[in-house]
Design a protein around this motif. Structure first.
Motif, mmCIF file in Angstrom:
data_model
loop_
_atom_site.group_PDB
_atom_site.id
_atom_site.type_symbol
_atom_site.label_atom_id
_atom_site.label_comp_id
_atom_site.label_asym_id
_atom_site.label_seq_id
_atom_site.Cartn_x
_atom_site.Cartn_y
_atom_site.Cartn_z
ATOM 1 N N LEU A 257 -5.690 -33.572 -8.687
ATOM 2 C CA LEU A 257 -4.547 -33.550 -7.762
ATOM 3 C C LEU A 257 -3.275 -33.059 -8.451
ATOM 4 C CD1 LEU A 257 -5.120 -36.942 -5.877
ATOM 5 C CD2 LEU A 257 -5.475 -34.634 -4.971
ATOM 6 N N CYS B 202 -0.286 -41.346 -7.869
ATOM 7 C CA CYS B 202 -1.716 -41.489 -7.557
ATOM 8 C C CYS B 202 -2.400 -42.452 -8.522
ATOM 9 C CB CYS B 202 -2.401 -40.120 -7.605
ATOM 10 S SG CYS B 202 -1.873 -38.982 -6.308
ATOM 11 N N VAL C 286 -7.133 -37.884 -10.225
ATOM 12 C CA VAL C 286 -5.684 -37.723 -10.398
ATOM 13 C C VAL C 286 -5.368 -36.424 -11.139
ATOM 14 C CG1 VAL C 286 -3.640 -38.692 -11.509
ATOM 15 C CG2 VAL C 286 -5.243 -40.188 -10.309
ATOM 16 N N LEU D 297 -1.554 -45.921 -7.459
ATOM 17 C CA LEU D 297 -2.273 -46.304 -6.238
ATOM 18 C C LEU D 297 -3.715 -46.678 -6.549
ATOM 19 C CD1 LEU D 297 -0.889 -43.678 -3.689
ATOM 20 C CD2 LEU D 297 -0.343 -46.115 -3.826
ATOM 21 N N ILE E 142 3.524 -36.870 -8.904
ATOM 22 C CA ILE E 142 2.322 -37.113 -8.093
ATOM 23 C C ILE E 142 1.234 -37.758 -8.938
ATOM 24 C CG2 ILE E 142 0.428 -35.931 -6.900
ATOM 25 C CD1 ILE E 142 2.491 -34.005 -5.765
#
Length: 247
Positions: free
Chosen positions: A148, A177, A145, A180, A173
Motif C-alpha cells: 500500500l 495502516c 502495508v 490499524l 499511509i
C-alpha cells in the motif's frame, strides 16, 4: 546535420538517459567522453550535475546544455547505455546506429511493470520486518502495508510534482495502516512493521551515489544528492511521526 552535431547529440542523449535513470555524475561524464573519443573527438569536455549536462566538442567550441527535470531509478537503462557505449568504442556502431539505439532506450518504459514493482516492494517489506527481528505474525501485515505504501508513493508522485510531499503522504499511509493492523489484532510489533514497510522508500541508491560522487571529487553533485537523500529520509520520518503524535 553535420557529423559533429550528430556526435554531440549522441553524447548528450546518452548522458541524459543515464542521469535520469540514477547513474552517478562521474560515470555520466566518463561515458560521454568515451563516446566522443570513439568517434574521433579527443578534446571533448563534459560536465554533469543532478539537474543539467553541459558538453562541448572542444575547449574553444560552443557549449551545449541539457536540462534534467525528472530523475528516477532505472539501472536497466544505465546498463543499456553502457552497452551501447562499449559497442561504439569497439567500432561496431555508426553514428546513426548509435543514435537510433539510444533513442529506443530513451522511449522504453520501466524495465518491470508497476504491479511487479509493488509485489517486490511488498515482499521486501515483509522480509525486512523479519530481518529487523520482527515476529512471523508481522510478516503479512508488513507485506500488505508495504504494498500500500509503495503504491501510494507511485500514485502521489504522478499527482504531486514535489517528491517530498509524495513520500511524506506515502509514509503517513504506512504508519496509519500499520497502526490499524495492530489495533484490530493482526500483527504484534508496530515499530517492526513500520520499519520494514518504509524500507522500499528509503533512498539507498541516492545515498550511495552521493558518497561515490564525493569520493570522485564531484562535490557539487555529491552534496546536492546528499541533501536530496536527507530530505527524502526526513519526509519518511515525518510522515510516520505524525501517526505517533495522533495515537
Amino acid at each position: 546535420m553535420s557529423e559533429q552535431k550528430k556526435i554531440t547529440k549522441i553524447c548528450l542523449l546518452a548522458g541524459k538517459i543515464m542521469l535520469q535513470s540514477g547513474a552517478e555524475t562521474y560515470r555520466v561524464e566518463d561515458t560521454m567522453l568515451r563516446i566522443a573519443a570513439a568517434f574521433g573527438v579527443e578534446s571533448a569536455q563534459s560536465h554533469a550535475t543532478p539537474t543539467g549536462i553541459m558538453f562541448s566538442m572542444g575547449e574553444t567550441e560552443p557549449t551545449n546544455f541539457v536540462r534534467i527535470i525528472t530523475r528516477s531509478t532505472d539501472l536497466h537503462k544505465v546498463t543499456q547505455v553502457n552497452s551501447v557505449s562499449r559497442n561504439i568504442a569497439k567500432g561496431q556502431l555508426t553514428v546513426d546506429e548509435a543514435h537510433e539505439q539510444l533513442h529506443t532506450i530513451e522511449l522504453e518504459k520501466h524495465a518491470y511493470p508497476i504491479y511487479l514493482q509493488i509485489i517486490a516492494a511488498a515482499l521486501a517489506s515483509g522480509c525486512f520486518t523479519i530481518m529487523f527481528q520482527g515476529q512471523w505474525q508481522d510478516f503479512m501485515p508488513a507485506f500488505i502495508v508495504g504494498a500500500l505504501g509503495f503504491s501510494a508513493s507511485v500514485l502521489f508522485q504522478q499527482m504531486v510534482e514535489i517528491r517530498f510531499f509524495a513520500e511524506l503522504l506515502a509514509s503517513f499511509i504506512i504508519g496509519l495502516c500499520a497502526y490499524l493492523f495492530i489495533y484490530i489484532g493482526i500483527g504484534i510489533e508496530l515499530d517492526k512493521i513500520i520499519i520494514g514497510s518504509v524500507m522500499p522508500l528509503v533512498p539507498g541508491l541516492l545515498i550511495t551515489n552521493a558518497v561515490r560522487d564525493l569520493m570522485a571529487g564531484h562535490l557539487v553533485s555529491g552534496l546536492s544528492k546528499g541533501a536530496e537523500a536527507f530530505l527524502t529520509a526526513f519526509a519518511i520520518g515525518a510522515g510516520v511521526a505524525v501517526i505517533f503524535l495522533i495515537i
